[in-house]
Design an enzyme around this catalytic site. Structure first.
Site, PDB file in Angstrom:
ATOM      1  N   SER A 165      -6.797  -3.875  -4.031  1.00 17.58           N
ATOM      2  CA  SER A 165      -5.509  -4.279  -4.616  1.00 17.58           C
ATOM      3  C   SER A 165      -5.401  -5.876  -3.996  1.00 17.58           C
ATOM      4  O   SER A 165      -4.889  -6.700  -4.900  1.00 17.58           O
ATOM      5  CB  SER A 165      -4.068  -3.399  -4.520  1.00 17.58           C
ATOM      6  OG  SER A 165      -3.921  -3.491  -3.159  1.00 17.58           O
ATOM      7  N   GLY A 172      -5.954   0.125  -4.922  1.00 20.59           N
ATOM      8  CA  GLY A 172      -6.213   1.635  -4.518  1.00 20.59           C
ATOM      9  C   GLY A 172      -7.488   2.016  -3.999  1.00 20.59           C
ATOM     10  O   GLY A 172      -7.817   3.290  -3.268  1.00 20.59           O
ATOM     11  N   ASN A 193      -7.483   0.991   2.543  1.00 20.80           N
ATOM     12  CA  ASN A 193      -6.998   2.279   1.977  1.00 20.80           C
ATOM     13  C   ASN A 193      -7.593   3.174   2.514  1.00 20.80           C
ATOM     14  O   ASN A 193      -7.117   4.579   2.088  1.00 20.80           O
ATOM     15  CB  ASN A 193      -7.095   2.094   0.605  1.00 20.80           C
ATOM     16  CG  ASN A 193      -6.435   1.096  -0.484  1.00 20.80           C
ATOM     17  OD1 ASN A 193      -5.239   0.888   0.066  1.00 20.80           O
ATOM     18  ND2 ASN A 193      -6.758   0.185  -1.216  1.00 20.80           N
ATOM     19  N   ASP A 213       5.098  -7.038   1.540  1.00 18.66           N
ATOM     20  CA  ASP A 213       5.392  -5.756   1.934  1.00 18.66           C
ATOM     21  C   ASP A 213       4.472  -5.254   3.313  1.00 18.66           C
ATOM     22  O   ASP A 213       4.122  -4.280   3.428  1.00 18.66           O
ATOM     23  CB  ASP A 213       4.677  -4.742   0.872  1.00 18.66           C
ATOM     24  CG  ASP A 213       3.348  -5.156   0.596  1.00 18.66           C
ATOM     25  OD1 ASP A 213       2.976  -6.050   0.851  1.00 18.66           O
ATOM     26  OD2 ASP A 213       2.818  -4.165  -0.459  1.00 18.66           O
ATOM     27  N   HIS A 229       0.121  -6.534   1.089  1.00 12.06           N
ATOM     28  CA  HIS A 229      -0.316  -7.499   0.051  1.00 12.06           C
ATOM     29  C   HIS A 229       0.335  -9.032   0.108  1.00 12.06           C
ATOM     30  O   HIS A 229       1.109  -9.305   0.613  1.00 12.06           O
ATOM     31  CB  HIS A 229       0.190  -7.011  -1.332  1.00 12.06           C
ATOM     32  CG  HIS A 229      -0.430  -5.529  -1.495  1.00 12.06           C
ATOM     33  ND1 HIS A 229       0.301  -4.614  -1.293  1.00 12.06           N
ATOM     34  CD2 HIS A 229      -1.710  -5.255  -2.127  1.00 12.06           C
ATOM     35  CE1 HIS A 229      -0.487  -3.304  -1.654  1.00 12.06           C
ATOM     36  NE2 HIS A 229      -1.610  -3.838  -2.174  1.00 12.06           N
TER      37      HIS A 229
END
Length: 237
Positions: A63, A92, A122, A211, A214
């Protein structure tokens, strides 16, 4: 004595065998697997794009790479649109998903000058640093096999979480230490721009990554500017 030996054997089956079985479990980070739903649709759109046969620069990842189409769109247009770049990022994705994509059309029929890879964060919740590094190595080897004329720039997995106490960040840092050794500085190169996103104490601000994972537009610019010299060199510009 016989009974004692039987008892030892039983205890070994109960306690040792499960541990050995756990150790023998395959590293899923290197086993190519697809995903379903919208993921497959995006994967197929990549195949349609590369089937046109013109791609000079690939950015491969999850992502964070896909975000070049969102928060990073303006920066992408400035730095990469002119370079006939293709975004091969899917939110993801783990290393195993990228491996499957590379085997199923994402890089067929093209001869890019450079592939930039940043993947693995991830995996950090379920894999060890060593397993993630093995996954990245498998991707690099596949790129070199399928695209022998393409240089590969492996970016260190970006920092995440508020500080160095973050468990996922620690796992990623361990993976980066291993991934760095993949570079031969001939066809495979390694670059760690992670410190560019942190303050002097290693803290990550929400002004940099809202966050703490990202990137926002400013951080995509940091990415582009921090890799520009290497990208130019490896693309022969």
């Amino acid at each position: 004595l016989v009974h004692r030996n039987w008892l030892i054997a039983i205890l070994a089956l109960v306690f040792v065998a499960p541990a050995l079985a756990e150790d023998a479990k395959p590293n899923d980070a290197v086993v190519p697997v697809p995903r379903d739903g919208g993921w497959m649709k995006r994967h197929e759109s990549f195949n349609e794009r590369v089937n046109k046969g013109n791609a000079d620069l690939l950015l491969i990842g999850d992502s964070i790479t896909q975000g070049w189409e969102g928060s990073g769109a303006k920066v992408w247009k400035e730095f990469y649109e002119k370079r006939n770049a293709v975004n091969l990022g899917i939110g993801g994705d783990r290393t195993q998903h990228v491996l499957w994509r590379l085997d199923n059309g994402n890089i067929e029929g093209i001869k890019p000058k450079l592939a930039v890879l940043m993947i693995g964060t991830n995996n950090s919740g379920s894999n060890t640093s060593e397993q993630i590094a093995e996954g990245v190595k498998a991707i690099v080897e596949k790129l070199r096999t399928k695209l022998p004329e393409t240089k590969v720039l492996v970016l260190a997995i970006f920092p995440r979480g508020p500080n160095n106490e973050n468990k996922n960040r620690q796992v990623n840092a361990g993976a980066n230490a291993i991934i760095a050794k993949l570079a031969d500085d001939k066809n495979i190169f390694y670059l760690d721009i992670g410190p560019k996103f942190l303050d002097a104490d290693g803290n990550l601000s929400k002004e940099v990554m809202p966050d703490l994972l990202h990137l926002n537009e400013k951080s995509y610019r940091t990415w582009a500017e921090s890799t520009e010299e290497m990208v130019k060199k490896l693309m022969g510009e």
